[in-house]
Design an enzyme around this catalytic site. Structure first.
Site, PDB file in Angstrom:
ATOM      1  N   GLY A   1       0.953  -1.270   0.031  1.00  0.00           N
ATOM      2  CA  GLY A   1       0.112   0.077   0.147  1.00  0.00           C
ATOM      3  C   GLY A   1       0.731   1.221   0.069  1.00  0.00           C
TER       4      GLY A   1
ATOM      5  N   SER B   1      -1.271  -9.365  -2.680  1.00  0.00           N
ATOM      6  CA  SER B   1       0.058  -9.072  -3.274  1.00  0.00           C
ATOM      7  C   SER B   1       1.018 -10.049  -2.621  1.00  0.00           C
ATOM      8  CB  SER B   1       0.427  -7.801  -2.687  1.00  0.00           C
ATOM      9  OG  SER B   1      -0.476  -6.726  -3.126  1.00  0.00           O
TER      10      SER B   1
ATOM     11  N   SER C   1      -3.245  10.882  -1.058  1.00  0.00           N
ATOM     12  CA  SER C   1      -2.663  10.082  -0.643  1.00  0.00           C
ATOM     13  C   SER C   1      -3.119   9.598   0.896  1.00  0.00           C
ATOM     14  CB  SER C   1      -1.156  10.725  -0.346  1.00  0.00           C
ATOM     15  OG  SER C   1      -1.268  11.982   0.346  1.00  0.00           O
TER      16      SER C   1
ATOM     17  N   HIS D   1      -1.304  17.066   2.982  1.00  0.00           N
ATOM     18  CA  HIS D   1      -2.348  17.822   3.403  1.00  0.00           C
ATOM     19  C   HIS D   1      -1.901  19.188   3.756  1.00  0.00           C
ATOM     20  CE1 HIS D   1      -3.931  14.004   3.238  1.00  0.00           C
ATOM     21  NE2 HIS D   1      -3.838  13.653   4.567  1.00  0.00           N
TER      22      HIS D   1
ATOM     23  N   CYS E   1      -3.677  11.490  10.434  1.00  0.00           N
ATOM     24  CA  CYS E   1      -2.800  12.398   9.592  1.00  0.00           C
ATOM     25  C   CYS E   1      -3.251  13.818  10.133  1.00  0.00           C
ATOM     26  CB  CYS E   1      -2.982  12.042   8.472  1.00  0.00           C
ATOM     27  SG  CYS E   1      -4.440  12.188   7.698  1.00  0.00           S
TER      28      CYS E   1
END
Length: 337
Positions: free
Chosen positions: A42, A93, A216, A300, A186
């Site tokens: 990821g 994956s 993102s 951001h 975040c």
């Protein structure tokens, strides 16, 4: 009192700041901890690898973990694509190859037996996987650093920004038994990196935050959706939302997390409010947040208005911020930046 009549623009760095507060050694070190990266394919998993490399983080071994492979002929439905919003790992994956620091690793399937030889497990594979396997890894003796929201508000689990409240994890030692450390959302990290140095000068009574959040933050699939939608719209084709509920290219909308219809805040906004109070160890602060998704790939941004218990001058604020790890002051007023 407001901070000052004039504005200072503050950049609260995440990656580059760590070198200012943590010493590093040579990367491959037989005495270093054994690392596992959960959700390695990821966007955040790949960033884990980038940061480990850039900081020359010492490790004796590294294990790359992801979900098991599925047949490439099986097409993902729109519903399954939307579900990936909650799981930033690119699905299915295990078995793929990954280059890291000059070596080729085979990505291993993530199971409950993945952690017997791991000292530090970096998790970013979504909240459901963290809830299921985080405690398993900790029970096996690993220090789990979890990037999801699974444990942030759990009693007894430290919620840590190293530059802000490292003392919250002072009891956690590698080799001293497993533990879970949660890292905040975040938007909370960005805000508190800049606001906490001022909070230490004079207690913050009220904080009003507006966030402008990039693709993102929703993972690699969201970034790809922005790329493809932008191309389609510029070519005169209709946008085809899969990850987000709205067209993302050339658009702004309330953060795509769930909405609490009773209070009128979305989950992203509530995270910022609740996490700030836990990290600061107080409920005696009023916080209002507005979180918006913006159509940019990375980075951001936030606008924050503060009210303090006692006045803070611009010089006092500048001095506090200039000494804060991970914070840069950008104050070129003549050029409006």
């Amino acid at each position: 009192m407001q901070l000052a009549q004039r504005q200072m623009r503050v950049s609260a760095g995440i990656r580059g700041s760590r070198a200012r507060v943590v010493s590093v050694q040579a990367a491959k070190d037989p005495k270093g901890p054994r690392i596992a990266v959960v959700g390695v394919t990821g966007a955040v998993g790949q960033e884990f690898l980038t940061v480990l490399h850039e900081r020359n983080f010492p490790y004796s071994s590294i294990k790359l973990l992801a979900s098991a492979s599925r047949s490439s002929s099986r097409a993902a439905s729109p519903v399954s694509l939307r579900r990936r919003r909650a799981s930033p790992e690119l699905s299915w994956s295990a078995g793929k190859q990954q280059e890291f620091e000059g070596e080729t690793y085979t990505i291993e399937e993530l199971t409950e037996n993945s952690f017997g030889d791991v000292d530090i497990a970096l998790f970013s594979a979504g909240g459901s996987i963290s809830k299921k396997l985080g405690p398993v890894a900790a029970k096996a003796g690993a220090v789990v650093v979890d990037n999801s929201s699974a444990f942030r508000m759990t009693e007894g689990v430290p919620l840590v920004i190293p530059e802000v409240n490292p003392e919250a994890m002072a009891h956690v030692k590698i080799g001293g038994g497993g533990a879970i450390i949660a890292n905040p959302n975040c938007s909370t990290i960005i805000a508190l990196m800049a606001v906490t140095p001022l909070h230490r000068v004079s207690k913050v009574k009220r904080m009003i935050v507006s966030t402008y959040q990039a693709a993102s933050g929703a993972g690699a699939a969201a970034m790809e959706e922005l790329r493809s939608q932008t191309k389609d719209v510029l070519e005169g084709k209709p946008a085809n939302p899969q990850i987000f509920p709205h067209q993302y290219a050339f658009n702004l909308f309330s953060h795509n997390s769930g909405m609490d219809v009773e209070v009128g805040y979305n989950e992203e906004e509530l995270k910022l409010v609740k996490e700030t109070k836990k990290i600061w160890g107080t409920t005696d602060v009023k916080i209002a947040a507005t979180c918006v998704r913006v159509p940019v790939m990375r980075a951001h941004a936030e606008s924050i208005n503060l009210e303090f218990e006692s006045p803070v001058s611009e010089d006092e604020a500048r001095e506090a911020l200039s000494k804060a790890a991970g914070v840069s002051i950008i104050d070129d007023r003549a050029n409006n930046r």
